[in-house]
Design an enzyme around this catalytic site. Structure first.
Site, PDB file in Angstrom:
ATOM      1  N   ASP A  70     -61.466  51.594  46.960  1.00 23.01           N
ATOM      2  CA  ASP A  70     -62.807  51.807  47.491  1.00 23.01           C
ATOM      3  C   ASP A  70     -62.801  51.418  48.956  1.00 23.01           C
ATOM      4  OD1 ASP A  70     -65.868  49.987  47.345  1.00 23.01           O
ATOM      5  OD2 ASP A  70     -65.609  52.088  47.798  1.00 23.01           O
ATOM      6  N   ILE A 118     -55.782  35.810  44.961  1.00 24.80           N
ATOM      7  CA  ILE A 118     -57.054  35.556  44.298  1.00 24.80           C
ATOM      8  C   ILE A 118     -57.129  36.317  42.982  1.00 24.80           C
ATOM      9  CG2 ILE A 118     -59.543  35.892  44.507  1.00 24.80           C
ATOM     10  CD1 ILE A 118     -59.209  35.431  47.525  1.00 24.80           C
ATOM     11  N   HIS A 128     -30.805  76.515  34.432  1.00 26.06           N
ATOM     12  CA  HIS A 128     -31.083  75.256  33.731  1.00 26.06           C
ATOM     13  C   HIS A 128     -30.840  75.436  32.237  1.00 26.06           C
ATOM     14  CE1 HIS A 128     -33.374  74.523  37.513  1.00 26.06           C
ATOM     15  NE2 HIS A 128     -32.825  73.336  37.346  1.00 26.06           N
ATOM     16  N   ASN A 129     -29.575  75.472  31.881  1.00 29.65           N
ATOM     17  CA  ASN A 129     -29.203  75.747  30.506  1.00 29.65           C
ATOM     18  C   ASN A 129     -28.122  74.787  30.032  1.00 29.65           C
ATOM     19  OD1 ASN A 129     -26.842  76.758  31.755  1.00 29.65           O
ATOM     20  ND2 ASN A 129     -27.801  78.771  31.971  1.00 29.65           N
ATOM     21  N   VAL A 158     -24.933  75.156  29.732  1.00 31.96           N
ATOM     22  CA  VAL A 158     -23.730  75.129  30.567  1.00 31.96           C
ATOM     23  C   VAL A 158     -23.930  74.170  31.740  1.00 31.96           C
ATOM     24  CG1 VAL A 158     -22.210  76.500  32.049  1.00 31.96           C
ATOM     25  CG2 VAL A 158     -23.020  77.440  29.888  1.00 31.96           C
ATOM     26  N   HIS A 159     -25.106  74.215  32.339  1.00 34.79           N
ATOM     27  CA  HIS A 159     -25.378  73.274  33.426  1.00 34.79           C
ATOM     28  C   HIS A 159     -25.289  71.836  32.926  1.00 34.79           C
ATOM     29  CE1 HIS A 159     -27.278  71.218  36.760  1.00 34.79           C
ATOM     30  NE2 HIS A 159     -28.279  70.834  35.981  1.00 34.79           N
ATOM     31  N   ASP A 188     -31.936  67.823  31.501  1.00 36.10           N
ATOM     32  CA  ASP A 188     -32.785  68.995  31.731  1.00 36.10           C
ATOM     33  C   ASP A 188     -33.182  69.670  30.417  1.00 36.10           C
ATOM     34  OD1 ASP A 188     -33.249  69.068  34.448  1.00 36.10           O
ATOM     35  OD2 ASP A 188     -31.395  70.122  34.911  1.00 36.10           O
ATOM     36  N   ASP A 201     -25.664  65.833  39.131  1.00 43.33           N
ATOM     37  CA  ASP A 201     -26.617  66.936  39.042  1.00 43.33           C
ATOM     38  C   ASP A 201     -26.366  67.992  40.128  1.00 43.33           C
ATOM     39  OD1 ASP A 201     -28.660  68.230  37.816  1.00 43.33           O
ATOM     40  OD2 ASP A 201     -30.260  67.066  38.743  1.00 43.33           O
ATOM     41  N   GLN A 217     -29.681  77.895  51.592  1.00 39.78           N
ATOM     42  CA  GLN A 217     -28.511  77.180  51.100  1.00 39.78           C
ATOM     43  C   GLN A 217     -27.952  76.217  52.148  1.00 39.78           C
ATOM     44  OE1 GLN A 217     -28.842  77.556  47.769  1.00 39.78           O
ATOM     45  NE2 GLN A 217     -26.619  77.426  47.767  1.00 39.78           N
TER      46      GLN A 217
END
Length: 802
Positions: free
Chosen positions: A270, A289, A476-477, A479-480, A519, A630, A681
């Site tokens: 506040d 306090i 994002h599977n 294998v990853h 993941d 990662d 990249q």
């Protein structure tokens, strides 16, 4: 004079003989004293005029009367409150003060006034110092004579049966009176014999009215609070607003107790600037306090903040706000203290009084109840959301059969690929159906089966459930997940993490599990997309941050708790809890935002040297190893990293298409028509990957080769920029260029045989098609879903390690 004498019938019209005046011979009690008498007509006239319903007006009229009769310079009342041990001046002569003057009294001050034997008090000698200080605000010491007459009242108390309790209610103050003290005493007591009841009843009526209004306000507050149960932050804002209004305070801070870490946490503020509102403030439960109130459970009413030993001036210096006084009170529910509210600066220049304390304590009950119900309501909502997610996941996947487990456990194939223990190995070349066998091989090589008595069938079932937990996404599977775990295995083996004491066996186990699950059930979209689309995941986790990572963690724990999947079941209780904590920290570390918060401390650790006995260093190292695992795809040779970029941008552009359907303009890297993939990249590799792996190389010199691999890929992407620009004239989208054979051949030709990263890594590219499109089928989560992807991580944090 005894106390009982104060209540004797006054001697009206009592005269004393004066020599030479023969008309007044009917009474001769004291012939040497001048005639003194109180006029009953004036007292009756005063009583007639005391018709106001406010004590301030009654006091003003009484002051005028006493000033006239005592021939004083000015007169004022000091109100004494026995219940609150407080003294107050609200009227001086006929002037009503805008802000009453108040002071708190000691426990014995008022009772000492009752015991006073004379009928007047002398300021310098007998008066309580706090009352004297209060008077000095109205009448400086050098102003002359001051006569104070205490007024006592009798009342019945339930704890004193059949007896009257005598208590002082006023001190009537006369400044520079011309009449002597004995006359003033008689004047005051005779007047108050008829007026005191009226004044006290009016004062009591005011207090009852004030309590009634406060009760009504509290009921109104209760209605408002319970209308905000669905959102804890909104509830806390409403609590602060009502606390300020009820006590007439300038600001309010609200801290909730974090029982796990024994801290008081403030997330809603506040009176701070909008840019600061996302800042979380944590203080130890026993510090300051607020900490003192949380520890003791007692309200603190501080009149002068800067003189209090617990007050921290640094906050005022940082914000420019000047704290004068503080009222800090605990908030309780049925189980104890759940938080602390701290009010600052009574509006009008005064300080918080006894009645503010009473209101705050009553208000805290409503706060505790509403916060408790809000948290319960949030848990119900979370449970419903988790149930929805679990049902969704169960419908999406099939259960693992015993035959599936047996096929892996009883597999008789040799599963031995060249350079499997080398950083040059390409884990994406492992056939999809062989991945569980290679993971079991990793556990065998690290001797984890013997160390933790892990059963092969349980580990296998766990792996197959995790595999099913990954969706059929381009990048994002599953294998990853295997690629990330393989880098963890390489780091453990090549950096000798266990042998040199960098990690314990338990940390190694947690590291491998975290890599496999980091993941799980990724949706192919970023955290920001989840929040913008108001998904179920965002509703469940957005308040905690790292939306996808927390979902991955939740699904990991759910998989471990699935029947026949808990490979940690043989751990003792202490190691079991510790391993779960490690898994939590490591999975959350794959959010690059977490990495950036730890970045400076990881750099310092690397520069000063890793301390194996330092718990924080172990946490920083585990987080660093997780981030490197990662991002490990970027340390492979050019053709492999280009193929990984193809998979990543397939997901990016799919999200960009969804955002367009939602009427939103996607970021450039997610817009298939506008993305300049080489530029994205290069930004990703230069601003993120190189910096992270340089920290790793500072600790483990063997990782210098990984840094060099990334630099070789940077050169390759630099070579690809003009080619990409040239081909953009012939292709419709950037993704078509990236996946074209023409682009591949042109870049290879530009690199030349000596600059090709193949020479450095000693590996010939294996056709991505050899995997029969496995990479695109396997779902693998991303480090952080959004931050770990090229171009999206504009963190601008390049750490130069020299």
């Amino acid at each position: 004079m005894a106390n009982s004498d104060l209540y004797k019938t006054p001697l009206y019209c009592k005269a004393y003989y004066i020599p030479g005046d023969e008309d007044l011979t009917y009474i001769k009690d004291n012939p040497l004293t001048k005639i003194e008498m109180c006029d009953p007509a004036k007292i009756l006239q005063l009583c007639e005029n005391l018709t106001d319903i406010r004590t301030k007006n009654l006091e003003a009229k009484s002051n005028i009367y006493f000033k006239s009769e005592a021939e004083a310079e000015k007169v004022f009342f000091i109100n004494l409150f026995d219940v609150s041990d407080e003294a107050m001046i609200q009227v001086v002569q006929d002037k009503i003060l805008d802000v009453p003057l108040r002071t708190s009294l000691g426990e014995d001050t008022i009772s000492n006034i009752v015991e006073y034997k004379d009928e007047t008090l002398k300021c310098a000698e007998d008066l309580d110092p706090k009352i004297q200080a209060l008077i000095d605000k109205v009448v400086p010491n050098e102003s002359g004579d001051l006569v104070l007459v205490p007024i006592l009242a009798k009342e019945r108390r339930t704890n004193i049966p059949k007896k009257l309790y005598v208590t002082p209610v006023y001190l009537v103050c006369f400044v520079n009176p011309n009449r002597d003290a004995s006359f003033i005493i008689r004047l005051v007591h005779e007047t108050f014999r008829y007026c005191l009841t009226l004044l006290l009843n009016t004062r009591q009526c005011e207090e009852e009215k004030r309590l009634k209004n406060q009760c009504q306000s509290l009921l109104s507050v209760a209605r408002k609070l319970f209308s905000h149960l669905g959102d804890l932050n909104d509830l806390l804002k409403e609590i602060m607003s009502e606390a300020r209004r009820l006590t007439n305070a300038e600001r309010c801070s609200l801290f909730l107790l974090d029982p796990d870490h024994m801290h008081l946490v403030a997330k809603v503020f506040d009176g701070v600037s909008p840019t600061d509102k996302k800042t979380e403030v944590r203080i130890a439960k026993d510090q300051g306090i607020a900490g003192h109130v949380a520890a003791t459970g007692k309200t603190l009413n501080i009149k002068n903040a800067y003189k209090h030993p617990l007050f921290y001036k640094g906050m005022d210096e940082a914000t420019g706000f000047k704290t004068r006084n503080i009222l800090c009170f605990p908030i309780r529910d049925e189980g104890g203290i759940v938080g602390v509210a701290q009010l600052c600066n009574k509006i009008g220049g005064g300080h918080f009084d006894y009645f503010d304390e009473q209101v705050a304590n009553a208000f805290s009950i409503y706060c505790g109840i509403s916060i408790m119900h809000s948290l319960v309501y949030k848990k119900i909502q979370d449970a419903q959301a988790r149930s929805q997610l679990s049902n969704e996941l169960m419908m999406y996947h099939m259960r693992v059969s015993d035959n599936d487990v047996a096929d892996v456990v009883l597999c008789d194939k040799y599963h031995d690929m060249t350079d499997f223990d080398s950083f040059q190995f390409m884990p994406r070349k492992v056939l999809h159906f062989e991945i569980p066998c290679y993971i079991i091989k990793v556990f065998e090589n690290l001797k984890l089966f013997e160390e933790f008595r892990i059963k092969r069938d349980i580990l296998t079932r766990f792996l197959l459930y995790v595999k099913k937990g990954y969706r059929d996404l381009p990048y994002h599977n599953w294998v990853h997940a295997f690629s990330v775990m393989h880098f963890a295995y390489l780091a453990i083996k090549n950096f000798q993490l266990v042998e040199l004491g960098y990690l314990s066996k338990l940390e190694v186990l947690a590291y491998l599990i975290s890599c496999l699950c980091h993941d799980i059930d990724h949706r192919g979209t970023t955290n920001s997309f989840q929040q913008q689309s108001n998904s179920v995941l965002a509703g469940l986790y957005s308040s905690e941050g790292s939306v996808m990572e927390r979902h991955h963690l939740s699904q990991t724990l759910a998989t471990l708790n699935t029947e026949g999947c808990n490979l940690l079941e043989c751990l003792n209780r202490s190691d079991y809890i510790k391993c779960l904590d490690l898994i939590k920290n490591m999975i959350l570390a794959t959010d690059l935002q977490v990495h950036y918060r730890l970045h400076a401390r990881q750099v310092t650790m690397a520069m000063e040297g890793y301390n194996r006995k330092n718990a924080e260093h172990r946490y920083y190292l585990c987080s660093l190893l997780m981030t490197c695992a990662d991002l490990s795809d970027q340390t492979k040779e050019w053709t492999e990293t280009k193929n990984v970029a193809r998979l990543i941008y397939a997901e990016f552009f799919t999200q960009g298409d969804l955002e367009k359907k939602m009427g939103k303009e996607p970021a450039a890297m997610m817009n298939r028509e506008k993305a300049s993939i080489p530029d994205h990249q290069l930004e990703f590799l230069s601003d993120c990957c190189v910096c992270i792996f340089q920290i790793l190389a500072r600790i483990f010199p063997l990782a210098e080769g990984l840094v060099e691999s990334i630099n070789q890929n940077i050169k390759a992407w630099e070579k690809s920029k003009p080619i990409f620009k040239q081909l953009s004239l012939n292709y419709t989208t950037s993704y078509e260029i990236l996946t074209s054979q023409e682009f591949e051949d042109a870049v290879q030709a530009a690199l030349g045989p000596k600059e090709q990263p193949d020479d450095l890594l000693g590996e010939e590219e294996s056709s991505g098609e050899d995997q029969q499109g496995e990479e695109e089928e396997d779902e693998d989560e991303d480090d952080e879903s959004e931050d770990k992807r090229p171009g999206e991580q504009t963190a601008h944090m390049c750490c130069e390690i020299t």
